[in-house]
Design a protein around this motif. Structure first.
Motif, mmCIF file in Angstrom:
data_model
loop_
_atom_site.group_PDB
_atom_site.id
_atom_site.type_symbol
_atom_site.label_atom_id
_atom_site.label_comp_id
_atom_site.label_asym_id
_atom_site.label_seq_id
_atom_site.Cartn_x
_atom_site.Cartn_y
_atom_site.Cartn_z
ATOM 1 N N ALA A 88 65.739 51.884 83.672
ATOM 2 C CA ALA A 88 65.905 52.703 82.472
ATOM 3 C C ALA A 88 64.580 53.291 82.013
ATOM 4 C CB ALA A 88 66.537 51.863 81.361
ATOM 5 N N ARG A 89 63.514 52.530 82.182
ATOM 6 C CA ARG A 89 62.190 53.038 81.802
ATOM 7 C C ARG A 89 61.757 54.182 82.707
ATOM 8 N NH1 ARG A 89 57.444 53.211 83.495
ATOM 9 N NH2 ARG A 89 57.985 52.084 85.397
ATOM 10 N N ALA A 90 62.085 54.081 83.983
ATOM 11 C CA ALA A 90 61.595 55.054 84.956
ATOM 12 C C ALA A 90 62.506 56.265 85.138
ATOM 13 C CB ALA A 90 61.398 54.364 86.308
ATOM 14 N N GLU A 91 63.807 56.125 84.823
ATOM 15 C CA GLU A 91 64.752 57.195 85.118
ATOM 16 C C GLU A 91 65.564 57.551 83.865
ATOM 17 O OE1 GLU A 91 66.940 56.696 88.884
ATOM 18 O OE2 GLU A 91 65.886 54.777 89.071
ATOM 19 N N ARG A 92 65.521 58.813 83.467
ATOM 20 C CA ARG A 92 66.191 59.243 82.235
ATOM 21 C C ARG A 92 67.703 59.060 82.297
ATOM 22 N NH1 ARG A 92 63.273 64.963 80.505
ATOM 23 N NH2 ARG A 92 61.197 64.088 80.038
ATOM 24 N N GLN A 93 68.277 59.189 83.499
ATOM 25 C CA GLN A 93 69.730 59.135 83.610
ATOM 26 C C GLN A 93 70.286 57.728 83.514
ATOM 27 O OE1 GLN A 93 67.621 59.736 86.065
ATOM 28 N NE2 GLN A 93 68.348 59.031 88.067
ATOM 29 N N VAL A 94 69.413 56.717 83.494
ATOM 30 C CA VAL A 94 69.866 55.332 83.411
ATOM 31 C C VAL A 94 69.880 54.892 81.955
ATOM 32 C CG1 VAL A 94 69.435 52.950 84.096
ATOM 33 C CG2 VAL A 94 68.943 54.810 85.692
ATOM 34 N N PRO A 95 71.054 54.565 81.392
ATOM 35 C CA PRO A 95 71.100 54.113 79.996
ATOM 36 C C PRO A 95 70.375 52.784 79.832
ATOM 37 C CG PRO A 95 73.228 53.785 81.071
ATOM 38 C CD PRO A 95 72.380 54.560 82.032
ATOM 39 N N GLY A 96 69.602 52.678 78.767
ATOM 40 C CA GLY A 96 68.823 51.475 78.547
ATOM 41 C C GLY A 96 69.630 50.362 77.913
ATOM 42 N N PRO A 97 69.148 49.128 78.038
ATOM 43 C CA PRO A 97 69.869 47.989 77.439
ATOM 44 C C PRO A 97 69.739 47.959 75.929
ATOM 45 C CG PRO A 97 67.803 47.269 78.430
ATOM 46 C CD PRO A 97 67.955 48.725 78.784
ATOM 47 N N ASP A 98 70.814 47.568 75.275
ATOM 48 C CA ASP A 98 70.812 47.343 73.840
ATOM 49 C C ASP A 98 70.456 45.875 73.632
ATOM 50 O OD1 ASP A 98 73.397 47.478 71.238
ATOM 51 O OD2 ASP A 98 71.270 46.946 71.166
ATOM 52 N N MET A 99 69.255 45.603 73.120
ATOM 53 C CA MET A 99 68.785 44.234 73.032
ATOM 54 C C MET A 99 69.743 43.342 72.237
ATOM 55 S SD MET A 99 66.180 44.412 74.893
ATOM 56 C CE MET A 99 65.434 42.813 74.607
ATOM 57 N N ALA A 100 70.414 43.911 71.251
ATOM 58 C CA ALA A 100 71.314 43.107 70.429
ATOM 59 C C ALA A 100 72.535 42.653 71.207
ATOM 60 C CB ALA A 100 71.742 43.909 69.212
ATOM 61 N N ALA A 101 72.831 43.365 72.330
ATOM 62 C CA ALA A 101 74.027 43.024 73.095
ATOM 63 C C ALA A 101 73.736 42.109 74.271
ATOM 64 C CB ALA A 101 74.689 44.310 73.592
ATOM 65 N N ARG A 102 72.497 41.622 74.378
ATOM 66 C CA ARG A 102 72.127 40.823 75.538
ATOM 67 C C ARG A 102 72.384 39.331 75.349
ATOM 68 N NH1 ARG A 102 66.362 42.135 77.901
ATOM 69 N NH2 ARG A 102 67.039 40.275 79.005
ATOM 70 N N VAL A 103 73.463 39.004 74.693
ATOM 71 C CA VAL A 103 73.688 37.599 74.394
ATOM 72 C C VAL A 103 74.856 37.007 75.179
ATOM 73 C CG1 VAL A 103 72.663 37.738 72.118
ATOM 74 C CG2 VAL A 103 75.100 38.251 72.401
ATOM 75 N N ARG A 104 75.654 37.852 75.818
ATOM 76 C CA ARG A 104 76.836 37.334 76.498
ATOM 77 C C ARG A 104 76.798 37.666 77.981
ATOM 78 N NH1 ARG A 104 81.704 39.765 74.839
ATOM 79 N NH2 ARG A 104 82.748 38.040 75.882
ATOM 80 N N THR A 105 77.253 36.705 78.766
ATOM 81 C CA THR A 105 77.468 36.899 80.186
ATOM 82 C C THR A 105 78.939 36.561 80.447
ATOM 83 O OG1 THR A 105 75.207 36.277 80.701
ATOM 84 C CG2 THR A 105 76.785 36.113 82.482
ATOM 85 N N PRO A 106 79.702 37.382 81.203
ATOM 86 C CA PRO A 106 79.208 38.440 82.081
ATOM 87 C C PRO A 106 79.155 39.828 81.472
ATOM 88 C CG PRO A 106 81.513 38.057 82.524
ATOM 89 C CD PRO A 106 81.129 37.082 81.453
ATOM 90 N N SER A 107 79.498 40.009 80.164
ATOM 91 C CA SER A 107 79.567 41.364 79.616
ATOM 92 C C SER A 107 78.249 42.102 79.764
ATOM 93 C CB SER A 107 79.991 41.311 78.146
ATOM 94 O OG SER A 107 79.035 40.599 77.380
ATOM 95 N N VAL A 108 77.124 41.444 79.459
ATOM 96 C CA VAL A 108 75.843 42.120 79.575
ATOM 97 C C VAL A 108 75.509 42.385 81.039
ATOM 98 C CG1 VAL A 108 74.474 39.986 79.611
ATOM 99 C CG2 VAL A 108 73.439 42.111 78.828
ATOM 100 N N VAL A 109 75.920 41.515 81.928
ATOM 101 C CA VAL A 109 75.691 41.729 83.358
ATOM 102 C C VAL A 109 76.477 42.935 83.834
ATOM 103 C CG1 VAL A 109 76.050 40.755 85.657
ATOM 104 C CG2 VAL A 109 75.120 39.327 83.823
#
Length: 286
Positions: A88-109
Protein backbone atom coordinates in the motif's frame (compact mmCIF):
# COMPACT_ATOMS: atom_id res chain seq x y z
CA UNK A 1 34.46 -28.26 -7.16
CA UNK A 2 32.08 -25.41 -6.41
CA UNK A 3 33.31 -21.82 -6.22
CA UNK A 4 29.82 -20.31 -6.06
CA UNK A 5 26.79 -21.56 -4.15
CA UNK A 6 23.33 -20.21 -5.00
CA UNK A 7 20.55 -20.41 -2.41
CA UNK A 8 16.89 -20.04 -3.38
CA UNK A 9 13.91 -18.71 -1.45
CA UNK A 10 10.34 -19.87 -0.93
CA UNK A 11 7.91 -21.48 -3.40
CA UNK A 12 10.42 -23.78 -5.14
CA UNK A 13 8.99 -27.04 -3.85
CA UNK A 14 8.06 -28.39 -7.28
CA UNK A 15 11.50 -27.91 -8.79
CA UNK A 16 14.85 -29.58 -8.16
CA UNK A 17 18.50 -28.50 -7.96
CA UNK A 18 19.21 -29.01 -11.66
CA UNK A 19 16.03 -27.45 -13.03
CA UNK A 20 16.34 -24.46 -10.71
CA UNK A 21 20.00 -23.92 -11.59
CA UNK A 22 19.07 -24.07 -15.27
CA UNK A 23 16.43 -21.40 -14.59
CA UNK A 24 18.83 -19.11 -12.71
CA UNK A 25 22.02 -19.61 -14.69
CA UNK A 26 21.34 -17.44 -17.79
CA UNK A 27 20.52 -14.43 -15.59
CA UNK A 28 23.53 -15.16 -13.37
CA UNK A 29 25.79 -15.33 -16.44
CA UNK A 30 24.33 -12.11 -17.87
CA UNK A 31 25.09 -10.21 -14.66
CA UNK A 32 28.67 -11.45 -14.62
CA UNK A 33 29.10 -10.64 -18.31
CA UNK A 34 27.91 -7.06 -17.72
CA UNK A 35 30.58 -6.82 -15.02
CA UNK A 36 33.23 -7.95 -17.52
CA UNK A 37 33.69 -11.44 -16.08
CA UNK A 38 33.54 -14.80 -17.80
CA UNK A 39 31.16 -17.24 -16.05
CA UNK A 40 32.01 -20.94 -15.79
CA UNK A 41 28.96 -23.13 -15.25
CA UNK A 42 30.98 -25.86 -13.59
CA UNK A 43 31.88 -23.42 -10.81
CA UNK A 44 28.24 -22.99 -9.74
CA UNK A 45 25.90 -25.20 -7.72
CA UNK A 46 22.41 -24.75 -6.29
CA UNK A 47 21.85 -25.41 -2.60
CA UNK A 48 18.36 -26.85 -2.99
CA UNK A 49 15.90 -27.47 -0.17
CA UNK A 50 12.53 -26.82 -1.84
CA UNK A 51 11.49 -30.47 -1.75
CA UNK A 52 11.50 -30.34 2.06
CA UNK A 53 8.38 -28.14 1.79
CA UNK A 54 6.65 -30.31 -0.82
CA UNK A 55 3.29 -31.59 0.35
CA UNK A 56 2.57 -35.30 0.34
CA UNK A 57 0.03 -36.65 -2.13
CA UNK A 58 -3.61 -35.68 -1.72
CA UNK A 59 -6.80 -36.21 -3.70
CA UNK A 60 -7.04 -32.66 -5.01
CA UNK A 61 -5.16 -31.22 -7.98
CA UNK A 62 -2.30 -28.75 -7.56
CA UNK A 63 -1.68 -26.90 -4.31
CA UNK A 64 -4.12 -27.54 -1.43
CA UNK A 65 -6.91 -24.96 -1.35
CA UNK A 66 -6.24 -22.38 1.36
CA UNK A 67 -8.23 -19.32 2.39
CA UNK A 68 -8.18 -16.68 5.12
CA UNK A 69 -9.55 -19.14 7.69
CA UNK A 70 -6.41 -21.27 7.24
CA UNK A 71 -4.00 -18.43 8.10
CA UNK A 72 -2.46 -18.97 11.52
CA UNK A 73 -1.96 -16.18 14.03
CA UNK A 74 1.66 -15.23 14.56
CA UNK A 75 4.13 -15.32 11.69
CA UNK A 76 1.66 -16.08 8.88
CA UNK A 77 -0.73 -13.30 9.84
CA UNK A 78 1.96 -10.75 10.62
CA UNK A 79 3.81 -11.45 7.38
CA UNK A 80 0.69 -10.98 5.25
CA UNK A 81 -0.09 -7.72 7.07
CA UNK A 82 3.48 -6.50 6.60
CA UNK A 83 3.30 -7.26 2.87
CA UNK A 84 -0.03 -5.42 2.70
CA UNK A 85 1.27 -2.31 4.45
CA UNK A 86 4.39 -2.16 2.30
CA UNK A 87 2.46 -2.76 -0.94
CA UNK A 88 0.00 0.00 0.00
CA UNK A 89 2.89 2.35 0.71
CA UNK A 90 4.55 1.64 -2.63
CA UNK A 91 1.54 1.30 -4.94
CA UNK A 92 -1.36 3.78 -5.17
CA UNK A 93 -3.81 1.16 -6.44
CA UNK A 94 -3.43 -0.95 -3.28
CA UNK A 95 -5.90 0.11 -0.55
CA UNK A 96 -4.17 0.63 2.77
CA UNK A 97 -5.06 -1.10 6.04
CA UNK A 98 -7.44 0.54 8.47
CA UNK A 99 -5.56 0.24 11.75
CA UNK A 100 -8.80 0.20 13.75
CA UNK A 101 -9.93 -2.90 11.86
CA UNK A 102 -6.80 -4.95 12.54
CA UNK A 103 -8.20 -6.73 15.54
CA UNK A 104 -9.94 -9.76 14.05
CA UNK A 105 -8.73 -12.80 12.19
CA UNK A 106 -9.62 -14.00 9.59
CA UNK A 107 -11.52 -10.82 8.58
CA UNK A 108 -8.40 -8.65 8.59
CA UNK A 109 -6.46 -11.38 6.77
CA UNK A 110 -9.12 -11.50 4.07
CA UNK A 111 -8.88 -7.73 3.68
CA UNK A 112 -5.12 -8.08 3.34
CA UNK A 113 -5.47 -10.80 0.69
CA UNK A 114 -8.07 -8.76 -1.21
CA UNK A 115 -5.83 -5.68 -1.13
CA UNK A 116 -2.78 -7.64 -2.30
CA UNK A 117 -4.76 -8.84 -5.32
CA UNK A 118 -4.53 -5.22 -6.57
CA UNK A 119 -0.75 -5.15 -6.21
CA UNK A 120 1.49 -5.27 -9.30
CA UNK A 121 4.13 -6.86 -7.07
CA UNK A 122 1.89 -9.87 -6.37
CA UNK A 123 0.27 -9.88 -9.83
CA UNK A 124 -1.02 -13.28 -10.86
CA UNK A 125 -0.37 -14.89 -7.48
CA UNK A 126 -3.45 -16.72 -6.28
CA UNK A 127 -4.71 -16.23 -2.72
CA UNK A 128 -3.76 -19.79 -1.78
CA UNK A 129 -0.22 -19.20 -3.06
CA UNK A 130 0.18 -16.07 -0.93
CA UNK A 131 -0.87 -18.08 2.09
CA UNK A 132 1.38 -20.98 1.09
CA UNK A 133 4.36 -18.63 0.82
CA UNK A 134 3.71 -17.16 4.26
CA UNK A 135 3.29 -20.70 5.60
CA UNK A 136 6.74 -21.76 4.37
CA UNK A 137 8.30 -18.86 6.29
CA UNK A 138 6.32 -19.84 9.39
CA UNK A 139 7.32 -23.48 9.11
CA UNK A 140 11.00 -22.63 8.76
CA UNK A 141 10.96 -20.65 12.00
CA UNK A 142 8.70 -22.93 14.05
CA UNK A 143 9.70 -26.48 13.03
CA UNK A 144 13.20 -27.18 14.39
CA UNK A 145 13.68 -30.40 12.43
CA UNK A 146 12.77 -28.73 9.15
CA UNK A 147 14.97 -25.72 9.91
CA UNK A 148 17.95 -27.99 10.62
CA UNK A 149 17.35 -30.01 7.44
CA UNK A 150 17.19 -26.86 5.30
CA UNK A 151 20.42 -25.52 6.78
CA UNK A 152 22.09 -28.91 6.29
CA UNK A 153 21.26 -28.79 2.57
CA UNK A 154 23.08 -25.48 2.31
CA UNK A 155 26.12 -26.68 4.22
CA UNK A 156 26.28 -29.82 2.08
CA UNK A 157 26.67 -27.61 -0.99
CA UNK A 158 29.75 -25.83 0.38
CA UNK A 159 33.18 -27.18 -0.55
CA UNK A 160 36.74 -26.23 0.32
CA UNK A 161 36.79 -24.20 -2.90
CA UNK A 162 33.61 -22.22 -2.23
CA UNK A 163 34.33 -18.49 -2.34
CA UNK A 164 30.94 -16.86 -2.88
CA UNK A 165 27.42 -17.50 -1.59
CA UNK A 166 24.55 -15.77 -3.43
CA UNK A 167 21.32 -16.09 -1.44
CA UNK A 168 17.85 -14.89 -2.42
CA UNK A 169 14.92 -14.10 -0.13
CA UNK A 170 14.44 -16.78 2.58
CA UNK A 171 17.67 -18.32 1.28
CA UNK A 172 19.51 -15.38 2.82
CA UNK A 173 18.12 -16.36 6.22
CA UNK A 174 19.19 -19.97 5.67
CA UNK A 175 22.70 -18.94 4.61
CA UNK A 176 23.09 -16.44 7.46
CA UNK A 177 22.05 -18.87 10.20
CA UNK A 178 24.10 -21.75 8.76
CA UNK A 179 27.23 -19.62 8.39
CA UNK A 180 26.89 -18.32 11.94
CA UNK A 181 26.90 -21.93 13.13
CA UNK A 182 29.51 -23.26 10.68
CA UNK A 183 32.61 -21.47 11.91
CA UNK A 184 34.90 -23.98 10.18
CA UNK A 185 34.33 -22.26 6.82
CA UNK A 186 36.43 -19.18 6.13
CA UNK A 187 36.93 -16.23 3.80
CA UNK A 188 33.54 -16.38 2.12
CA UNK A 189 31.78 -13.53 0.36
CA UNK A 190 28.04 -13.35 1.04
CA UNK A 191 25.73 -11.63 -1.44
CA UNK A 192 22.09 -11.35 -0.38
CA UNK A 193 19.31 -10.48 -2.84
CA UNK A 194 15.88 -9.27 -1.73
CA UNK A 195 16.65 -10.31 1.82
CA UNK A 196 14.09 -10.14 4.65
CA UNK A 197 16.83 -10.49 7.31
CA UNK A 198 16.27 -6.97 8.63
CA UNK A 199 12.49 -7.28 9.06
CA UNK A 200 11.91 -6.80 12.77
CA UNK A 201 9.40 -8.99 14.54
CA UNK A 202 8.69 -11.45 11.74
CA UNK A 203 12.27 -12.39 10.81
CA UNK A 204 15.05 -10.52 12.61
CA UNK A 205 13.88 -11.33 16.13
CA UNK A 206 13.52 -15.02 15.28
CA UNK A 207 17.04 -15.53 13.96
CA UNK A 208 19.46 -18.01 15.49
CA UNK A 209 21.64 -16.62 16.96
CA UNK A 210 19.27 -13.97 18.29
CA UNK A 211 20.18 -10.29 17.99
CA UNK A 212 21.47 -8.64 21.15
CA UNK A 213 20.27 -5.11 21.96
CA UNK A 214 19.11 -4.71 18.39
CA UNK A 215 22.39 -5.82 16.83
CA UNK A 216 22.79 -9.11 15.01
CA UNK A 217 25.92 -11.26 15.08
CA UNK A 218 28.33 -11.15 12.17
CA UNK A 219 28.67 -14.59 10.49
CA UNK A 220 32.29 -15.50 11.27
CA UNK A 221 33.16 -17.21 7.95
CA UNK A 222 32.14 -14.12 5.96
CA UNK A 223 34.89 -11.66 5.03
CA UNK A 224 32.61 -9.35 3.04
CA UNK A 225 28.86 -9.00 2.58
CA UNK A 226 26.96 -7.14 -0.14
CA UNK A 227 23.21 -6.78 0.32
CA UNK A 228 21.25 -5.86 -2.81
CA UNK A 229 17.61 -4.73 -2.71
CA UNK A 230 15.06 -3.13 -5.00
CA UNK A 231 13.30 -0.14 -3.44
CA UNK A 232 9.95 -1.66 -4.41
CA UNK A 233 10.69 -5.14 -3.07
CA UNK A 234 7.88 -5.83 -0.60
CA UNK A 235 9.66 -8.89 0.85
CA UNK A 236 12.85 -6.96 1.60
CA UNK A 237 11.04 -4.52 3.87
CA UNK A 238 14.30 -3.31 5.43
CA UNK A 239 16.48 -2.35 2.46
CA UNK A 240 19.60 -1.60 4.51
CA UNK A 241 21.12 -4.34 6.66
CA UNK A 242 24.20 -2.43 7.84
CA UNK A 243 22.37 -0.70 10.73
CA UNK A 244 21.64 -4.12 12.28
CA UNK A 245 24.36 -6.47 10.98
CA UNK A 246 27.25 -4.00 11.07
CA UNK A 247 28.91 -1.43 8.86
CA UNK A 248 30.87 -4.13 7.05
CA UNK A 249 27.68 -4.81 5.08
CA UNK A 250 27.61 -2.90 1.79
CA UNK A 251 23.97 -2.05 0.99
CA UNK A 252 23.16 -1.47 -2.68
CA UNK A 253 19.86 -0.43 -4.30
CA UNK A 254 18.90 -1.68 -7.77
CA UNK A 255 15.86 -1.27 -10.02
CA UNK A 256 14.25 -4.53 -11.10
CA UNK A 257 11.20 -3.14 -12.88
CA UNK A 258 7.78 -4.66 -12.24
CA UNK A 259 9.18 -7.93 -10.83
CA UNK A 260 10.94 -6.34 -7.91
CA UNK A 261 11.52 -9.54 -5.92
CA UNK A 262 12.17 -11.93 -8.81
CA UNK A 263 15.66 -13.38 -8.57
CA UNK A 264 16.36 -13.05 -12.29
CA UNK A 265 16.44 -9.24 -12.51
CA UNK A 266 18.48 -9.27 -9.31
CA UNK A 267 21.00 -11.58 -10.99
CA UNK A 268 21.13 -9.63 -14.26
CA UNK A 269 21.81 -6.35 -12.44
CA UNK A 270 25.26 -4.98 -13.13
CA UNK A 271 25.65 -4.34 -9.39
CA UNK A 272 25.15 -8.02 -8.60
CA UNK A 273 27.53 -9.13 -11.34
CA UNK A 274 30.12 -6.67 -10.14
CA UNK A 275 29.88 -7.91 -6.54
CA UNK A 276 30.29 -11.54 -7.63
CA UNK A 277 33.11 -10.81 -10.09
CA UNK A 278 34.92 -8.69 -7.52
CA UNK A 279 34.77 -11.48 -4.95
CA UNK A 280 36.02 -14.09 -7.42
CA UNK A 281 38.91 -11.88 -8.48
CA UNK A 282 39.89 -11.30 -4.86
CA UNK A 283 39.79 -7.54 -5.23
CA UNK A 284 37.09 -6.93 -2.64
CA UNK A 285 34.12 -4.52 -2.98
CA UNK A 286 34.33 -1.87 -5.68
Amino acid sequence: MTRLVLVHGIAQQHKGPHSLLADWYPAFADGLTLAGAVPERGDVTMAFYGDLFRASGHRGLGEPELDAFDVEDGIERELLLAWWEEAARAERQVPGPDMAARVRTPSVVQRALDALSHSAFFAGLAERMLISDARQVRRYFTEPGLRAAVRARFLDALTDRTEVVVAHSLGSVVAYEALCAHVEAADLTLITLGSPLGVRGVVLDRLVPAPHHGRARWPAPVKQWTNIADRGDVVALAKDLAPVFGDRVTDVLVHNGAKAHDVRPYLTARETGRAIASALSGSGPR
